[in-house]
Structure formats: structure tokens, C-alpha cells
Motif scaffolding. Structure first.
Motif, PDB file in Angstrom:
ATOM      1  N   ASP A  46     -43.327  -5.630  38.202  1.00 42.39           N
ATOM      2  CA  ASP A  46     -43.655  -6.799  37.393  1.00 42.39           C
ATOM      3  C   ASP A  46     -45.070  -6.776  36.825  1.00 42.39           C
ATOM      4  O   ASP A  46     -46.041  -6.655  37.570  1.00 42.39           O
ATOM      5  N   PRO A  47     -45.178  -6.918  35.500  1.00 43.26           N
ATOM      6  CA  PRO A  47     -46.495  -7.119  34.887  1.00 43.26           C
ATOM      7  C   PRO A  47     -46.905  -8.581  35.063  1.00 43.26           C
ATOM      8  O   PRO A  47     -46.117  -9.393  35.558  1.00 43.26           O
ATOM      9  N   THR A  48     -48.110  -8.924  34.660  1.00 45.53           N
ATOM     10  CA  THR A  48     -48.481 -10.340  34.660  1.00 45.53           C
ATOM     11  C   THR A  48     -47.601 -11.043  33.644  1.00 45.53           C
ATOM     12  O   THR A  48     -47.048 -10.420  32.719  1.00 45.53           O
ATOM     13  N   ARG A  49     -47.436 -12.370  33.808  1.00 50.83           N
ATOM     14  CA  ARG A  49     -46.552 -13.095  32.901  1.00 50.83           C
ATOM     15  C   ARG A  49     -46.977 -14.547  32.801  1.00 50.83           C
ATOM     16  O   ARG A  49     -47.509 -15.122  33.748  1.00 50.83           O
ATOM     17  N   TYR A  50     -46.741 -15.126  31.649  1.00 47.13           N
ATOM     18  CA  TYR A  50     -46.849 -16.577  31.506  1.00 47.13           C
ATOM     19  C   TYR A  50     -45.603 -17.060  30.786  1.00 47.13           C
ATOM     20  O   TYR A  50     -44.950 -16.322  30.046  1.00 47.13           O
ATOM     21  N   VAL A  51     -45.259 -18.313  31.027  1.00 43.97           N
ATOM     22  CA  VAL A  51     -44.129 -18.960  30.370  1.00 43.97           C
ATOM     23  C   VAL A  51     -44.626 -20.298  29.849  1.00 43.97           C
ATOM     24  O   VAL A  51     -45.298 -21.038  30.559  1.00 43.97           O
ATOM     25  N   ALA A  52     -44.300 -20.591  28.600  1.00 44.29           N
ATOM     26  CA  ALA A  52     -44.708 -21.849  27.986  1.00 44.29           C
ATOM     27  C   ALA A  52     -43.589 -22.343  27.074  1.00 44.29           C
ATOM     28  O   ALA A  52     -42.604 -21.642  26.837  1.00 44.29           O
ATOM     29  N   ALA A  93     -34.570 -20.965  34.541  1.00 42.48           N
ATOM     30  CA  ALA A  93     -33.810 -20.221  35.550  1.00 42.48           C
ATOM     31  C   ALA A  93     -32.929 -19.156  34.905  1.00 42.48           C
ATOM     32  O   ALA A  93     -32.870 -18.016  35.386  1.00 42.48           O
ATOM     33  N   GLY A  94     -32.262 -19.489  33.819  1.00 44.97           N
ATOM     34  CA  GLY A  94     -31.408 -18.519  33.129  1.00 44.97           C
ATOM     35  C   GLY A  94     -32.204 -17.371  32.538  1.00 44.97           C
ATOM     36  O   GLY A  94     -31.769 -16.217  32.578  1.00 44.97           O
ATOM     37  N   MET A  95     -33.385 -17.688  31.998  1.00 48.08           N
ATOM     38  CA  MET A  95     -34.256 -16.636  31.468  1.00 48.08           C
ATOM     39  C   MET A  95     -34.700 -15.724  32.600  1.00 48.08           C
ATOM     40  O   MET A  95     -34.649 -14.500  32.498  1.00 48.08           O
ATOM     41  N   ASN A  96     -35.113 -16.305  33.722  1.00 49.66           N
ATOM     42  CA  ASN A  96     -35.560 -15.514  34.869  1.00 49.66           C
ATOM     43  C   ASN A  96     -34.458 -14.611  35.399  1.00 49.66           C
ATOM     44  O   ASN A  96     -34.715 -13.480  35.808  1.00 49.66           O
ATOM     45  N   THR A 144     -26.428 -17.991  24.520  1.00 46.33           N
ATOM     46  CA  THR A 144     -26.987 -18.275  25.843  1.00 46.33           C
ATOM     47  C   THR A 144     -28.398 -17.733  25.991  1.00 46.33           C
ATOM     48  O   THR A 144     -28.795 -16.781  25.308  1.00 46.33           O
ATOM     49  N   ILE A 145     -29.136 -18.330  26.923  1.00 44.55           N
ATOM     50  CA  ILE A 145     -30.489 -17.863  27.187  1.00 44.55           C
ATOM     51  C   ILE A 145     -30.475 -16.434  27.725  1.00 44.55           C
ATOM     52  O   ILE A 145     -31.362 -15.643  27.410  1.00 44.55           O
ATOM     53  N   GLN A 146     -29.463 -16.078  28.498  1.00 45.08           N
ATOM     54  CA  GLN A 146     -29.383 -14.718  29.031  1.00 45.08           C
ATOM     55  C   GLN A 146     -29.199 -13.694  27.913  1.00 45.08           C
ATOM     56  O   GLN A 146     -29.876 -12.666  27.885  1.00 45.08           O
ATOM     57  N   GLU A 147     -28.286 -13.960  26.991  1.00 46.73           N
ATOM     58  CA  GLU A 147     -28.058 -13.027  25.878  1.00 46.73           C
ATOM     59  C   GLU A 147     -29.301 -12.889  25.015  1.00 46.73           C
ATOM     60  O   GLU A 147     -29.682 -11.775  24.624  1.00 46.73           O
ATOM     61  N   GLN A 148     -29.944 -14.006  24.718  1.00 49.40           N
ATOM     62  CA  GLN A 148     -31.130 -13.956  23.866  1.00 49.40           C
ATOM     63  C   GLN A 148     -32.319 -13.320  24.584  1.00 49.40           C
ATOM     64  O   GLN A 148     -33.099 -12.595  23.968  1.00 49.40           O
ATOM     65  N   THR A 149     -32.455 -13.554  25.885  1.00 47.46           N
ATOM     66  CA  THR A 149     -33.530 -12.912  26.644  1.00 47.46           C
ATOM     67  C   THR A 149     -33.330 -11.407  26.665  1.00 47.46           C
ATOM     68  O   THR A 149     -34.270 -10.636  26.430  1.00 47.46           O
ATOM     69  N   LEU A 163     -40.179 -20.607  25.681  1.00 45.25           N
ATOM     70  CA  LEU A 163     -38.838 -21.174  25.745  1.00 45.25           C
ATOM     71  C   LEU A 163     -38.730 -22.408  24.866  1.00 45.25           C
ATOM     72  O   LEU A 163     -39.610 -23.271  24.897  1.00 45.25           O
ATOM     73  N   ALA A 164     -37.647 -22.505  24.118  1.00 50.71           N
ATOM     74  CA  ALA A 164     -37.407 -23.709  23.323  1.00 50.71           C
ATOM     75  C   ALA A 164     -37.119 -24.894  24.239  1.00 50.71           C
ATOM     76  O   ALA A 164     -37.536 -26.018  23.971  1.00 50.71           O
ATOM     77  N   ASP A 165     -36.420 -24.634  25.352  1.00 50.18           N
ATOM     78  CA  ASP A 165     -36.050 -25.682  26.304  1.00 50.18           C
ATOM     79  C   ASP A 165     -36.465 -25.244  27.706  1.00 50.18           C
ATOM     80  O   ASP A 165     -35.910 -24.281  28.238  1.00 50.18           O
ATOM     81  N   PRO A 166     -37.415 -25.942  28.319  1.00 50.22           N
ATOM     82  CA  PRO A 166     -37.858 -25.566  29.654  1.00 50.22           C
ATOM     83  C   PRO A 166     -36.715 -25.515  30.684  1.00 50.22           C
ATOM     84  O   PRO A 166     -36.822 -24.817  31.692  1.00 50.22           O
TER      85      PRO A 166
END
Length: 125
Positions: free
Chosen positions: A99-105, A85-88, A45-50, A78-81
Motif C-alpha cells: 500500500d502506498p500512502t492514500r487520501y480519500v475525499a 466501503a465498495g471502493m475499498n 457500480t463503484i467497484q466497476e468504476q474503481t 468519491l462522488a458519494d461518501p
């Protein structure tokens, strides 16, 4: 001056450094959700991997003498956009109000089973 950072507590590769210290900054290479103790993904899952990717980043920061509070930027790939939500959901548990600055791609390469890669920069002064 530049210093290479390495630790057995995070995945490594002969192709790049886990981290580099330079001019008061610590730069952490993209860390996947691979458990270094087993050399396998922490889960499907994305949660476990995050969660594992963040733990791997924490291990590199610790090896560099930096703390979680020193983080100034986080990059998430992220491999899959659709996993945003799960990553967040998991990411938010690691940064409650600091929170530091962040980008997601989107992750530019396909690696079997890898859903996320997280990199960081920290400032230690």
C-alpha cells in the motif's frame, strides 16, 4: 525538466495532461472509471468504476515508464461518501500488502454517472 505523458489507453481531455514526469516523479491526473475503448463508464457500480479508474492510472504510469510498485501516493475522490466501503473492496485487490500512502475525499464536481476519480504519484528515481 518536465515531460507530458499521454496514452490512448486512458481517457484524455484537452484541458489537462494525463500525466507529467518531473524530477524522478510521475504525476497521474485524476482518472474516472471510463473505459477508453468505448468512451463510456465501465459500469454503474463503484467497484466497476474503481477497477477501471485504477486500470486507467496503470496505463498512464506504463506510458511514463513507471510500474505499479513505483506508486507512492494515491488520491481517491468519491462522488458519494457512502461508496467508501465498495471502493475499498475493489481498491484492496490492487494493493495486496504494498500500500502506498492514500487520501480519500469528496469529489467537488458532479459529473453524470461518475462515482470515482483516482490520481497517483509515482517515484522512478
Amino acid at each position: 525538466m518536465r515531460e507530458i505523458v499521454s496514452t490512448a489507453d486512458a481517457p484524455s481531455s484537452a484541458l489537462y495532461s494525463q500525466g507529467v514526469k518531473a524530477g524522478g516523479f510521475v504525476y497521474v491526473s485524476g482518472q474516472p472509471g471510463i473505459d477508453p475503448a468505448h468512451g463510456a463508464l465501465a459500469g454503474p457500480t463503484i467497484q466497476e468504476q474503481t477497477r477501471q479508474a485504477l486500470a486507467n492510472c496503470r496505463a498512464v504510469l506504463r506510458a511514463a515508464g513507471a510500474t505499479w510498485d513505483d506508486i507512492v501516493e494515491v488520491g481517491v475522490l468519491l462522488a458519494d461518501p457512502d461508496d467508501f466501503a465498495g471502493m475499498n473492496e475493489e481498491y484492496a485487490t490492487s494493493f495486496p500488502g504494498t500500500d502506498p500512502t492514500r487520501y480519500v475525499a469528496k469529489l467537488g464536481v458532479e459529473l453524470p454517472g461518475v462515482l470515482v476519480s483516482i490520481r497517483m504519484a509515482a517515484f522512478t528515481g
